[in-house]
Design a protein around this motif. Structure first.
Motif, PDB file in Angstrom:
ATOM      1  N   ALA A  65       0.836  -1.208   0.000  1.00 21.13           N
ATOM      2  CA  ALA A  65       0.000   0.000   0.000  1.00 21.13           C
ATOM      3  C   ALA A  65       0.867   1.253   0.000  1.00 21.13           C
ATOM      4  O   ALA A  65       0.546   2.245  -0.666  1.00 21.13           O
ATOM      5  N   GLY A  66       1.989   1.231   0.713  1.00 22.08           N
ATOM      6  CA  GLY A  66       2.903   2.363   0.728  1.00 22.08           C
ATOM      7  C   GLY A  66       3.524   2.591  -0.637  1.00 22.08           C
ATOM      8  O   GLY A  66       3.667   3.732  -1.081  1.00 22.08           O
ATOM      9  N   GLN A  67       3.885   1.499  -1.320  1.00 28.11           N
ATOM     10  CA  GLN A  67       4.433   1.630  -2.668  1.00 28.11           C
ATOM     11  C   GLN A  67       3.393   2.195  -3.625  1.00 28.11           C
ATOM     12  O   GLN A  67       3.708   3.040  -4.467  1.00 28.11           O
ATOM     13  N   THR A  68       2.146   1.761  -3.484  1.00 20.82           N
ATOM     14  CA  THR A  68       1.083   2.292  -4.335  1.00 20.82           C
ATOM     15  C   THR A  68       0.891   3.785  -4.085  1.00 20.82           C
ATOM     16  O   THR A  68       0.833   4.580  -5.023  1.00 20.82           O
ATOM     17  N   ALA A  69       0.824   4.173  -2.803  1.00 22.76           N
ATOM     18  CA  ALA A  69       0.605   5.576  -2.455  1.00 22.76           C
ATOM     19  C   ALA A  69       1.765   6.450  -2.921  1.00 22.76           C
ATOM     20  O   ALA A  69       1.556   7.478  -3.575  1.00 22.76           O
ATOM     21  N   LEU A  70       3.001   6.049  -2.615  1.00 21.80           N
ATOM     22  CA  LEU A  70       4.141   6.852  -3.043  1.00 21.80           C
ATOM     23  C   LEU A  70       4.304   6.821  -4.548  1.00 21.80           C
ATOM     24  O   LEU A  70       4.713   7.825  -5.142  1.00 21.80           O
ATOM     25  N   GLY A  71       3.959   5.713  -5.190  1.00 24.59           N
ATOM     26  CA  GLY A  71       3.997   5.654  -6.650  1.00 24.59           C
ATOM     27  C   GLY A  71       3.071   6.685  -7.277  1.00 24.59           C
ATOM     28  O   GLY A  71       3.412   7.327  -8.273  1.00 24.59           O
ATOM     29  N   LEU A  72       1.898   6.865  -6.674  1.00 28.54           N
ATOM     30  CA  LEU A  72       0.972   7.897  -7.163  1.00 28.54           C
ATOM     31  C   LEU A  72       1.557   9.289  -6.977  1.00 28.54           C
ATOM     32  O   LEU A  72       1.420  10.152  -7.851  1.00 28.54           O
ATOM     33  N   LEU A  73       2.215   9.511  -5.833  1.00 31.42           N
ATOM     34  CA  LEU A  73       2.831  10.816  -5.607  1.00 31.42           C
ATOM     35  C   LEU A  73       3.963  11.064  -6.594  1.00 31.42           C
ATOM     36  O   LEU A  73       4.129  12.187  -7.086  1.00 31.42           O
ATOM     37  N   VAL A  74       4.740  10.016  -6.903  1.00 36.40           N
ATOM     38  CA  VAL A  74       5.814  10.148  -7.899  1.00 36.40           C
ATOM     39  C   VAL A  74       5.213  10.533  -9.248  1.00 36.40           C
ATOM     40  O   VAL A  74       5.641  11.498  -9.889  1.00 36.40           O
ATOM     41  N   ASP A  75       4.196   9.782  -9.680  1.00 34.04           N
ATOM     42  CA  ASP A  75       3.554  10.071 -10.972  1.00 34.04           C
ATOM     43  C   ASP A  75       3.005  11.494 -10.997  1.00 34.04           C
ATOM     44  O   ASP A  75       3.185  12.231 -11.973  1.00 34.04           O
ATOM     45  N   GLY A  76       2.329  11.884  -9.917  1.00 32.97           N
ATOM     46  CA  GLY A  76       1.739  13.225  -9.853  1.00 32.97           C
ATOM     47  C   GLY A  76       2.783  14.320  -9.869  1.00 32.97           C
ATOM     48  O   GLY A  76       2.594  15.361 -10.507  1.00 32.97           O
ATOM     49  N   ALA A  77       3.899  14.095  -9.198  1.00 33.07           N
ATOM     50  CA  ALA A  77       4.950  15.107  -9.135  1.00 33.07           C
ATOM     51  C   ALA A  77       5.631  15.316 -10.476  1.00 33.07           C
ATOM     52  O   ALA A  77       6.144  16.398 -10.756  1.00 33.07           O
ATOM     53  N   LEU A  78       5.630  14.281 -11.309  1.00 30.50           N
ATOM     54  CA  LEU A  78       6.333  14.365 -12.589  1.00 30.50           C
ATOM     55  C   LEU A  78       5.430  14.802 -13.743  1.00 30.50           C
ATOM     56  O   LEU A  78       5.890  14.889 -14.885  1.00 30.50           O
ATOM     57  N   GLU A  79       4.165  15.105 -13.441  1.00 30.88           N
ATOM     58  CA  GLU A  79       3.286  15.644 -14.477  1.00 30.88           C
ATOM     59  C   GLU A  79       3.736  17.062 -14.838  1.00 30.88           C
ATOM     60  O   GLU A  79       4.445  17.712 -14.068  1.00 30.88           O
ATOM     61  N   GLU A  80       3.293  17.529 -15.997  1.00 32.64           N
ATOM     62  CA  GLU A  80       3.660  18.877 -16.435  1.00 32.64           C
ATOM     63  C   GLU A  80       3.315  19.910 -15.363  1.00 32.64           C
ATOM     64  O   GLU A  80       4.091  20.818 -15.083  1.00 32.64           O
ATOM     65  N   ARG A  81       2.139  19.771 -14.787  1.00 34.36           N
ATOM     66  CA  ARG A  81       1.747  20.586 -13.636  1.00 34.36           C
ATOM     67  C   ARG A  81       1.664  19.631 -12.452  1.00 34.36           C
ATOM     68  O   ARG A  81       0.722  18.834 -12.372  1.00 34.36           O
ATOM     69  N   PRO A  82       2.665  19.642 -11.545  1.00 32.36           N
ATOM     70  CA  PRO A  82       2.683  18.678 -10.444  1.00 32.36           C
ATOM     71  C   PRO A  82       1.348  18.635  -9.707  1.00 32.36           C
ATOM     72  O   PRO A  82       0.702  19.656  -9.493  1.00 32.36           O
ATOM     73  N   LYS A  83       0.927  17.419  -9.358  1.00 29.82           N
ATOM     74  CA  LYS A  83      -0.378  17.184  -8.762  1.00 29.82           C
ATOM     75  C   LYS A  83      -0.250  16.885  -7.273  1.00 29.82           C
ATOM     76  O   LYS A  83       0.690  16.258  -6.846  1.00 29.82           O
ATOM     77  N   ARG A  84      -1.231  17.362  -6.531  1.00 28.01           N
ATOM     78  CA  ARG A  84      -1.383  17.038  -5.108  1.00 28.01           C
ATOM     79  C   ARG A  84      -2.632  16.183  -4.967  1.00 28.01           C
ATOM     80  O   ARG A  84      -3.562  16.298  -5.765  1.00 28.01           O
ATOM     81  N   PHE A  85      -2.646  15.338  -3.930  1.00 27.00           N
ATOM     82  CA  PHE A  85      -3.743  14.392  -3.752  1.00 27.00           C
ATOM     83  C   PHE A  85      -4.383  14.551  -2.381  1.00 27.00           C
ATOM     84  O   PHE A  85      -3.686  14.606  -1.365  1.00 27.00           O
ATOM     85  N   THR A  86      -5.701  14.596  -2.358  1.00 25.95           N
ATOM     86  CA  THR A  86      -6.412  14.568  -1.082  1.00 25.95           C
ATOM     87  C   THR A  86      -6.431  13.116  -0.607  1.00 25.95           C
ATOM     88  O   THR A  86      -6.285  12.185  -1.413  1.00 25.95           O
ATOM     89  N   PRO A  87      -6.628  12.899   0.689  1.00 32.82           N
ATOM     90  CA  PRO A  87      -6.742  11.524   1.173  1.00 32.82           C
ATOM     91  C   PRO A  87      -7.854  10.755   0.450  1.00 32.82           C
ATOM     92  O   PRO A  87      -7.698   9.575   0.129  1.00 32.82           O
ATOM     93  N   ARG A  88      -8.956  11.417   0.159  1.00 32.11           N
ATOM     94  CA  ARG A  88     -10.071  10.750  -0.531  1.00 32.11           C
ATOM     95  C   ARG A  88      -9.635  10.273  -1.917  1.00 32.11           C
ATOM     96  O   ARG A  88      -9.977   9.177  -2.343  1.00 32.11           O
ATOM     97  N   GLU A  89      -8.863  11.087  -2.638  1.00 31.76           N
ATOM     98  CA  GLU A  89      -8.361  10.674  -3.955  1.00 31.76           C
ATOM     99  C   GLU A  89      -7.438   9.466  -3.831  1.00 31.76           C
ATOM    100  O   GLU A  89      -7.479   8.550  -4.659  1.00 31.76           O
ATOM    101  N   LEU A  90      -6.629   9.456  -2.789  1.00 30.79           N
ATOM    102  CA  LEU A  90      -5.727   8.326  -2.592  1.00 30.79           C
ATOM    103  C   LEU A  90      -6.484   7.059  -2.225  1.00 30.79           C
ATOM    104  O   LEU A  90      -6.094   5.969  -2.631  1.00 30.79           O
ATOM    105  N   VAL A  91      -7.573   7.199  -1.467  1.00 30.85           N
ATOM    106  CA  VAL A  91      -8.390   6.041  -1.106  1.00 30.85           C
ATOM    107  C   VAL A  91      -8.879   5.326  -2.366  1.00 30.85           C
ATOM    108  O   VAL A  91      -8.895   4.100  -2.433  1.00 30.85           O
ATOM    109  N   GLU A  92      -9.235   6.091  -3.381  1.00 32.26           N
ATOM    110  CA  GLU A  92      -9.717   5.500  -4.635  1.00 32.26           C
ATOM    111  C   GLU A  92      -8.664   4.608  -5.274  1.00 32.26           C
ATOM    112  O   GLU A  92      -8.984   3.595  -5.884  1.00 32.26           O
TER     113      GLU A  92
END
Length: 156
Positions: A65-92
């Protein structure tokens, strides 16, 4: 260890898990905030020669679960416009059975993985110790692009 049950106001559950993770890491060694790379609250160790190895070590200590969560943060950070995630978005994405409080628990556990890997912690602006592998402002989680790029280089 002894199991302890406590009551926590619902609106502070995420903060409770974060602080509990810090408590369980049992460390008193912190690097001055001035050691952070300028402006972005990026840990200075990301530019060290052993940074890729440390990122791999952090990753190997994470739960699935930690790898999934941090993997999402990695993907979001490397987007053209870095993305932030609410806990609800991460739950999905994580599909944690305990919902938003489960996400906080995942990040608490990830904080212990960061500590176990030996990454330094810094004193944040409010005086709390933090590792800055990812960040949390009370409403959203994110990762600095420099940290995300390091994890990518490490093969994440």
């Amino acid at each position: 260890m002894k199991e302890v049950t406590v009551f926590v106001p619902e609106q502070r559950i995420a903060e409770f898990y974060r602080r509990f993770g810090e408590f369980m890491s049992e460390t008193e060694e912190f690097t001055a905030a001035s050691e952070l790379l300028s402006g972005d609250r990026v840990p200075a160790w990301v530019t060290d020669p052993g940074a890729v190895h440390l990122a791999q070590k952090i990753w190997s200590n994470l739960s699935a679960a930690g790898q999934t969560a941090l993997g999402l943060l990695v993907d979001g950070a490397l987007e053209e416009r870095p993305k932030r995630f609410t806990p609800r978005e991460l739950v999905e994405h994580i599909d944690h059975p305990n919902g938003v409080s489960g996400v906080a628990g995942v990040f608490g556990s990830a904080g212990r993985a960061v500590k176990k890997a030996g990454a330094p912690r810094y004193l944040s602006d409010d005086g709390d110790p933090w590792h800055f592998v990812w960040d949390w402002d009370g409403t959203q989680y994110w990762m600095a692009p420099q940290v995300a790029a390091l994890f990518r280089e490490a093969g994440v």
